[in-house]
Design a protein around this motif. Structure first.
Motif, PDB file in Angstrom:
ATOM      1  N   PHE A  40       0.833  -1.209   0.000  1.00 13.02           N
ATOM      2  CA  PHE A  40       0.000   0.000   0.000  1.00 13.02           C
ATOM      3  C   PHE A  40       0.868   1.259   0.000  1.00 13.02           C
ATOM      4  O   PHE A  40       0.670   2.171  -0.815  1.00 13.02           O
ATOM      5  CB  PHE A  40      -0.943  -0.047   1.212  1.00 13.02           C
ATOM      6  N   ILE A  41       1.851   1.317   0.882  1.00 12.53           N
ATOM      7  CA  ILE A  41       2.714   2.496   0.981  1.00 12.53           C
ATOM      8  C   ILE A  41       3.552   2.668  -0.277  1.00 12.53           C
ATOM      9  O   ILE A  41       3.761   3.784  -0.760  1.00 12.53           O
ATOM     10  CB  ILE A  41       3.599   2.423   2.249  1.00 12.53           C
ATOM     11  N   ARG A  42       4.027   1.585  -0.840  1.00 11.48           N
ATOM     12  CA  ARG A  42       4.815   1.655  -2.078  1.00 11.48           C
ATOM     13  C   ARG A  42       3.974   2.259  -3.208  1.00 11.48           C
ATOM     14  O   ARG A  42       4.428   3.130  -3.939  1.00 11.48           O
ATOM     15  CB  ARG A  42       5.336   0.258  -2.443  1.00 11.48           C
ATOM     16  N   LYS A  43       2.741   1.809  -3.327  1.00 13.40           N
ATOM     17  CA  LYS A  43       1.848   2.334  -4.379  1.00 13.40           C
ATOM     18  C   LYS A  43       1.487   3.794  -4.099  1.00 13.40           C
ATOM     19  O   LYS A  43       1.419   4.611  -5.029  1.00 13.40           O
ATOM     20  CB  LYS A  43       0.566   1.500  -4.484  1.00 13.40           C
ATOM     21  N   ALA A  44       1.271   4.130  -2.845  1.00 13.79           N
ATOM     22  CA  ALA A  44       0.947   5.515  -2.480  1.00 13.79           C
ATOM     23  C   ALA A  44       2.121   6.437  -2.796  1.00 13.79           C
ATOM     24  O   ALA A  44       1.934   7.528  -3.353  1.00 13.79           O
ATOM     25  CB  ALA A  44       0.586   5.605  -0.993  1.00 13.79           C
ATOM     26  N   ARG A  45       3.340   5.987  -2.475  1.00 11.20           N
ATOM     27  CA  ARG A  45       4.543   6.786  -2.729  1.00 11.20           C
ATOM     28  C   ARG A  45       4.760   6.975  -4.235  1.00 11.20           C
ATOM     29  O   ARG A  45       5.084   8.074  -4.689  1.00 11.20           O
ATOM     30  CB  ARG A  45       5.755   6.128  -2.094  1.00 11.20           C
ATOM     31  N   MET A  46       4.562   5.922  -5.002  1.00 10.53           N
ATOM     32  CA  MET A  46       4.745   6.022  -6.459  1.00 10.53           C
ATOM     33  C   MET A  46       3.757   7.022  -7.055  1.00 10.53           C
ATOM     34  O   MET A  46       4.130   7.858  -7.878  1.00 10.53           O
ATOM     35  CB  MET A  46       4.579   4.656  -7.129  1.00 10.53           C
ATOM     36  N   PHE A  47       2.504   6.957  -6.626  1.00 11.89           N
ATOM     37  CA  PHE A  47       1.501   7.884  -7.141  1.00 11.89           C
ATOM     38  C   PHE A  47       1.841   9.312  -6.730  1.00 11.89           C
ATOM     39  O   PHE A  47       1.787  10.236  -7.558  1.00 11.89           O
ATOM     40  CB  PHE A  47       0.099   7.504  -6.647  1.00 11.89           C
ATOM     41  N   LYS A  48       2.219   9.516  -5.474  1.00 15.12           N
ATOM     42  CA  LYS A  48       2.556  10.863  -4.993  1.00 15.12           C
ATOM     43  C   LYS A  48       3.756  11.416  -5.755  1.00 15.12           C
ATOM     44  O   LYS A  48       3.755  12.576  -6.175  1.00 15.12           O
ATOM     45  CB  LYS A  48       2.850  10.848  -3.500  1.00 15.12           C
ATOM     46  N   LYS A  60       3.762   3.017 -16.130  1.00 12.05           N
ATOM     47  CA  LYS A  60       2.340   3.253 -15.924  1.00 12.05           C
ATOM     48  C   LYS A  60       2.021   4.748 -15.967  1.00 12.05           C
ATOM     49  O   LYS A  60       2.834   5.580 -15.578  1.00 12.05           O
ATOM     50  CB  LYS A  60       1.885   2.685 -14.580  1.00 12.05           C
ATOM     51  N   THR A  61       0.818   5.039 -16.407  1.00  8.74           N
ATOM     52  CA  THR A  61       0.348   6.425 -16.422  1.00  8.74           C
ATOM     53  C   THR A  61      -0.009   6.840 -15.003  1.00  8.74           C
ATOM     54  O   THR A  61      -0.147   6.001 -14.102  1.00  8.74           O
ATOM     55  CB  THR A  61      -0.914   6.575 -17.299  1.00  8.74           C
ATOM     56  N   GLU A  62      -0.191   8.128 -14.820  1.00 10.86           N
ATOM     57  CA  GLU A  62      -0.594   8.626 -13.506  1.00 10.86           C
ATOM     58  C   GLU A  62      -1.928   8.007 -13.087  1.00 10.86           C
ATOM     59  O   GLU A  62      -2.124   7.666 -11.921  1.00 10.86           O
ATOM     60  CB  GLU A  62      -0.685  10.154 -13.526  1.00 10.86           C
ATOM     61  N   GLN A  63      -2.839   7.845 -14.042  1.00  7.61           N
ATOM     62  CA  GLN A  63      -4.143   7.240 -13.734  1.00  7.61           C
ATOM     63  C   GLN A  63      -3.984   5.787 -13.286  1.00  7.61           C
ATOM     64  O   GLN A  63      -4.638   5.347 -12.346  1.00  7.61           O
ATOM     65  CB  GLN A  63      -5.081   7.328 -14.938  1.00  7.61           C
ATOM     66  N   ASP A  64      -3.102   5.046 -13.956  1.00  6.75           N
ATOM     67  CA  ASP A  64      -2.855   3.660 -13.556  1.00  6.75           C
ATOM     68  C   ASP A  64      -2.257   3.592 -12.147  1.00  6.75           C
ATOM     69  O   ASP A  64      -2.626   2.725 -11.350  1.00  6.75           O
ATOM     70  CB  ASP A  64      -1.912   2.967 -14.541  1.00  6.75           C
ATOM     71  N   LEU A  65      -1.338   4.504 -11.854  1.00  3.49           N
ATOM     72  CA  LEU A  65      -0.740   4.545 -10.523  1.00  3.49           C
ATOM     73  C   LEU A  65      -1.780   4.918  -9.464  1.00  3.49           C
ATOM     74  O   LEU A  65      -1.776   4.369  -8.360  1.00  3.49           O
ATOM     75  CB  LEU A  65       0.434   5.524 -10.482  1.00  3.49           C
ATOM     76  N   LEU A  66      -2.685   5.830  -9.814  1.00  4.10           N
ATOM     77  CA  LEU A  66      -3.773   6.192  -8.905  1.00  4.10           C
ATOM     78  C   LEU A  66      -4.659   4.976  -8.644  1.00  4.10           C
ATOM     79  O   LEU A  66      -5.025   4.699  -7.495  1.00  4.10           O
ATOM     80  CB  LEU A  66      -4.602   7.339  -9.487  1.00  4.10           C
TER      81      LEU A  66
END
Length: 137
Positions: A40-48, A60-66
Motif C-alpha cells: 500500500f505504501i509503495r503504491k501511495a509513494r509512487m503515485f505521490k 504506468k500512467t498517472e491514472q494507472d498509478l492512482l
C-alpha cells in the motif's frame, strides 16, 4: 522532526494491530501481514511522486498509478475497519466510553481514506488494544 507518513515503519504496527484483535500470528487472509501495508505504501509513494513530477521507475500512467494506490488503500482500510468492528463487537464490555468513542471515530476517519488517516487510525486503535490487554500471539 515530522514523521514521514509514506515510511513503511508503520507496517509492523499495522500487522500487530490486526494480530492483536484476532489473537493470531501472521495471517494474510485476515490482513495480519505487514507486506500488505508495505505494498500500500509503495503504491501511495509512487503515485505521490508521479503527481509531484518526480522520477518514477514505472511505465504506468498517472491514472494507472492512482488506480493501483486506491486498490491497495481500500484493501488496507477494509482490514483495519473489519478489525475495529470486531473489537467493538467482541470487546465492548472491557472498553471505556472514551475508548468506544475513539474507535467509532477511527471508523469515521476510514470513511475518508487517505494515507494520513490510515496512519492516524493505526496509532489510535493500537493504543486502545494495548490498553485493554490485547496482544498478538
Amino acid at each position: 522532526m515530522k514523521e514521514d507518513i509514506y515510511s513503511d515503519l508503520n507496517a509492523m504496527n499495522y500487522e500487530y494491530l490486526i494480530r492483536r484483535v484476532y489473537n493470531c500470528g501472521r495471517n494474510y487472509k485476515k490482513g495480519a501481514d505487514a507486506d500488505i501495508y508495505r505494498r500500500f505504501i509503495r503504491k501511495a509513494r509512487m503515485f505521490k511522486d508521479k503527481q509531484d513530477g518526480k522520477f518514477v521507475n514505472s511505465i504506468k500512467t498517472e491514472q494507472d498509478l492512482l488506480n493501483d494506490y486506491q486498490n491497495e488503500l481500500v484493501n488496507v482500510v477494509h482490514h483495519i475497519d473489519k478489525a475495529i468492528l470486531h473489537t467493538l463487537n467482541n470487546y465492548s464490555s472491557v472498553l471505556s466510553n472514551p475508548q468506544l468513542n475513539d474507535l467509532k471515530e477511527c471508523r469515521l476517519l476510514l470513511d475518508k481514506p487517505s494515507v494520513s488517516n490510515v496512519v492516524s487510525v493505526i496509532a489510535k486503535a493500537e493504543k486502545i488494544m494495548i490498553d485493554i490487554g490485547l496482544y498478538p500471539s
